[in-house]
Design an enzyme around this catalytic site. Structure first.
Site, mmCIF file in Angstrom:
data_model
loop_
_atom_site.group_PDB
_atom_site.id
_atom_site.type_symbol
_atom_site.label_atom_id
_atom_site.label_comp_id
_atom_site.label_asym_id
_atom_site.label_seq_id
_atom_site.Cartn_x
_atom_site.Cartn_y
_atom_site.Cartn_z
ATOM 1 N N HIS A 208 -19.999 42.484 12.356
ATOM 2 C CA HIS A 208 -19.815 41.038 12.361
ATOM 3 C C HIS A 208 -20.769 40.007 11.969
ATOM 4 O O HIS A 208 -20.361 38.818 11.172
ATOM 5 C CB HIS A 208 -19.389 40.682 13.931
ATOM 6 N N GLU A 451 -5.543 48.180 14.796
ATOM 7 C CA GLU A 451 -6.896 48.666 14.625
ATOM 8 C C GLU A 451 -7.562 49.922 15.120
ATOM 9 O O GLU A 451 -8.739 50.127 14.917
ATOM 10 C CB GLU A 451 -7.739 47.368 14.525
ATOM 11 N N ASP A 475 -12.000 47.740 11.951
ATOM 12 C CA ASP A 475 -11.919 48.756 13.292
ATOM 13 C C ASP A 475 -11.187 49.824 12.916
ATOM 14 O O ASP A 475 -11.755 50.977 13.439
ATOM 15 C CB ASP A 475 -11.506 47.925 14.382
ATOM 16 N N CYS A 522 -5.864 41.814 7.913
ATOM 17 C CA CYS A 522 -6.997 40.753 7.980
ATOM 18 C C CYS A 522 -8.144 41.445 7.982
ATOM 19 O O CYS A 522 -9.326 40.414 8.319
ATOM 20 C CB CYS A 522 -6.284 39.999 9.218
HETATM 21 C C1 PEP Z 1 -10.855 44.278 11.911
HETATM 22 O O1 PEP Z 1 -11.330 45.144 12.771
HETATM 23 O O2 PEP Z 1 -10.377 44.532 10.720
HETATM 24 C C2 PEP Z 1 -10.776 42.761 12.151
HETATM 25 C C3 PEP Z 1 -10.113 41.818 11.352
HETATM 26 O O3 PEP Z 1 -11.162 42.223 13.251
HETATM 27 P P1 PEP Z 1 -12.809 42.063 13.546
HETATM 28 O O4 PEP Z 1 -13.261 42.221 12.357
HETATM 29 O O5 PEP Z 1 -13.081 40.531 14.162
HETATM 30 O O6 PEP Z 1 -13.262 43.157 14.620
HETATM 31 MG MG MG Z 2 -11.345 44.358 14.818
#
Ligand code: PEP
Ligand code: MG
Length: 584
Positions: A208, A451, A475, A522
């Site tokens: 992140h 995910e 994820d 996403c």
């Molecule tokens: C993902 O896991 O692809 C996602 C968009 O959520 P995050 O990156 O915030 O875990």
């Molecule tokens: Mg995620």
């Protein structure tokens, strides 16, 4: 001497500047430039802080109980001595007078310099004095925080004159932040900062911290292992965000080459910006939705600027992080969501319920309290369901904000039918609570993130309960391949093109199409232009990514023939080594 440090490329581009080393525990120290006529004020603030700490330490020393262990007095004497250390004082003065750093920044910069020297000492006793020095500086920083500079100017990014780079001491040189580790919340704090690039020792490509760095749209390298030990405060460095390399003390020839690359990147950016108003249609006329991922309501204008047709992922957890456990209440959240919705001027906004845990600790100080396997622990929807009062606050805030525009509600990390039922029941309860209070709220479409492999493999159950799905590839890859996305040591195994990952993504898209429910991606895969053709070929028509990636992905979309890509994508899917197939 020039040397290079290799890491992972996370945010593209070239940054050239002086290194500012920041310890992870001190990233919340204020960083801003002062004006020339404020030098004396800052030096006075430092002197006052030092005098107050001296008085404090002296009083502690003088009032020690008779039976206190003798080491205590000795420690306080060492602290008093360190407080007056000439190297600390002289260095701090240099950063303020020559570089125009504010007092706190100057103090923490010099701490890094002196601490490094302690680390290099042969004598173990002296080496251990580093901890004492840190404590003394922390005390001074606390006093400075209590007495801020009333005339402080906010941090602004100053661009330096690249021609003068090797001339030495000019004040306005761009600055590059080098740290061992930065939490995503720390990184967010640097959004409006003076830094033109970031390097961290730890972190994976889709950690992140890396994701936030990418959203800042400045070159960044993570997973550079020992960078923060090898680079010294104020070294000239080049970040090559495309190659994931940090070049320290570059020679004039190397510098020239990178300045050229920097100009080329600028030209490319300019060229892409012309696509802002171009419709996102493939060559065979298929409409492709390009949405934005945002972390804060203030990100909405950047999304609109590049022509996003909505927000496909608002990571609401950033409202919850770095607040020392004081979570935002319903009103505060409502105001934030409403701001994001109004900021998008009538376009839809997908608000994901809070996803803290794993590499997104609520607070740096709480990180240690996390479970041994935080990515598999109380994270995302599990955290929300474990605290229904908190979750209901968030659901009510989102429902109320939905009265001000089109809102999609998105639930992260679901795996079990039981979790789905609990979540939907709480959503009903939130509506009933608002009805009972007579408060207005709006309609929302409810979606689930896919995910976790378990979710992808039971996608039809998800489609029965939800209006739409959004694939979180970050994820999904982590959990399918058992690779910690934040661990640079296994980053080479983190593979979006692994046949198992592609199969789960493809099947989810197909299942959604079969029942006519929207499916988007996403995760970071959606914003990677080298993946656009493959995802189009697999049938994806909705991509959500950082605003900074939208134009590059649009360029791929308008050059693609989606119909012709479909059979090719099936071949990629069936290949033993899809990555090789793509290259070949
Ligand atoms: C993902 O896991 O692809 C996602 C968009 O959520 P995050 O990156 O915030 O875990
Ligand atoms: Mg995620």
């Amino acid at each position: 001497m020039t040397f290079t440090v290799h890491g992972l490329a996370v945010a593209r581009g070239i940054a050239i500047g002086r290194a500012v080393l920041v310890a992870s525990s001190r990233v919340d120290v204020a960083h801003y430039f002062i004006e020339h006529d404020q030098i004396n004020t800052e030096l006075l603030r430092l002197r006052d802080a030092r005098d107050t700490v001296r008085q404090e330490l002296q009083e502690l020393h003088d009032n020690l109980a008779k039976d206190a262990p003798p080491e205590l007095a000795a420690i306080l004497e060492v602290h008093l001595m360190l407080l007056d250390d000439a190297m600390l004082a002289e260095g701090v003065k240099h950063w303020v007078s020559e570089r125009l750093y504010n007092a706190e920044w100057a103090l923490s910069s010099q701490l890094e310099v002196v601490a490094r020297q302690f680390d290099e000492m042969d004598d173990a006793y002296l080496r251990e004095r580093k901890g004492d020095l840190e404590q003394v500086v922390e005390r001074m920083l606390r006093h400075l925080k209590g007495h801020p500079n009333a005339m402080a100017i906010p941090a602004t990014r100053r661009t330096g004159n690249q021609q003068d780079l090797l001339l030495g001491d000019e004040v306005d040189a761009p600055l590059v932040l080098v740290a061992h580790d930065l939490s995503p919340a720390d990184m967010l704090q640097f959004k409006q900062s003076v830094f033109v690039g970031f390097v961290t020792d730890v972190g994976g490509k889709t950690s992140h911290t890396a994701i936030v760095a990418r959203s800042l749209d400045i070159p960044a390298v993570v997973g550079a292992r020992t960078a923060s030990q090898l680079v010294r405060q104020d070294d000239w460095v080049i970040i090559d965000g495309d190659a994931g390399v940090l070049i320290v003390n570059p020679s004039p020839i190397i510098l020239d080459e990178y300045q050229f690359k920097q100009r080329q990147a600028e030209v490319e950016r300019e060229r892409l910006s012309r696509l802002r108003h171009t419709p996102s249609l493939t060559l065979d006329g298929q409409k492709v939705e390009l949405l934005a991922n945002i972390e804060m309501p203030d990100d909405a204008p950047a999304a609109l600027h590049v022509g996003a047709v909505g927000v496909g992922l608002f990571r609401s957890e950033f409202l919850f992080m770095g607040r020392e456990g004081q979570l935002p209440d319903e009103e505060e959240q409502f105001a934030a969501y409403r701001r994001a919705i109004e900021g998008m001027k009538g376009l839809p906004v997908t608000i994901r319920t809070v996803d803290v845990g794993a590499d997104k600790p609520l607070d740096r100080s709480l990180k240690e309290e996390a479970s041994l396997n935080p990515a598999l622990g109380l994270r995302a929807i599990r955290w929300s369901l474990a605290d229904p009062t908190m979750f209901l606050n968030q659901l009510r805030a989102i429902l109320r904000a939905a009265a001000f525009g089109k809102v999609n509600l998105l639930i992260p990390m679901l795996a079990h039918g039981r979790e789905i039922r609990q979540t939907l029941a709480l959503l009903d309860q939130a509506r009933q609570q608002l009805d009972a209070r007579g408060v207005a709220y709006g309609e929302v479409k409810v979606g689930a993130m896919i995910e976790v492999p378990a979710a992808a493999l039971s996608v039809r159950m998800f489609l029965r309960h939800f209006d739409y799905l959004s694939i979180g590839t970050n994820d999904l890859i982590q959990y399918t391949l058992a690779i910690d996305r934040a661990d640079e040591q296994v980053a080479h195994l983190y593979d979006p093109l692994h046949p198992a990952v592609l199969r789960l993504v493809a099947d989810t898209i197909t299942a959604g199409r079969e029942v006519g429910k929207p499916v988007s991606v996403c995760g970071e895969m959606a914003g990677d232009p080298s993946m656009t053709r493959l995802l189009l070929g697999l049938g994806l028509r909705s991509f959500s990514m950082h605003p900074t990636q939208i134009l590059a992905v649009k360029q791929e979309v308008i050059r693609a023939d989606a119909n012709r890509l479909a059979p090719w994508a099936q071949q990629v899917l069936d290949a033993d080594d899809p990555a090789e197939f793509l290259l070949g």
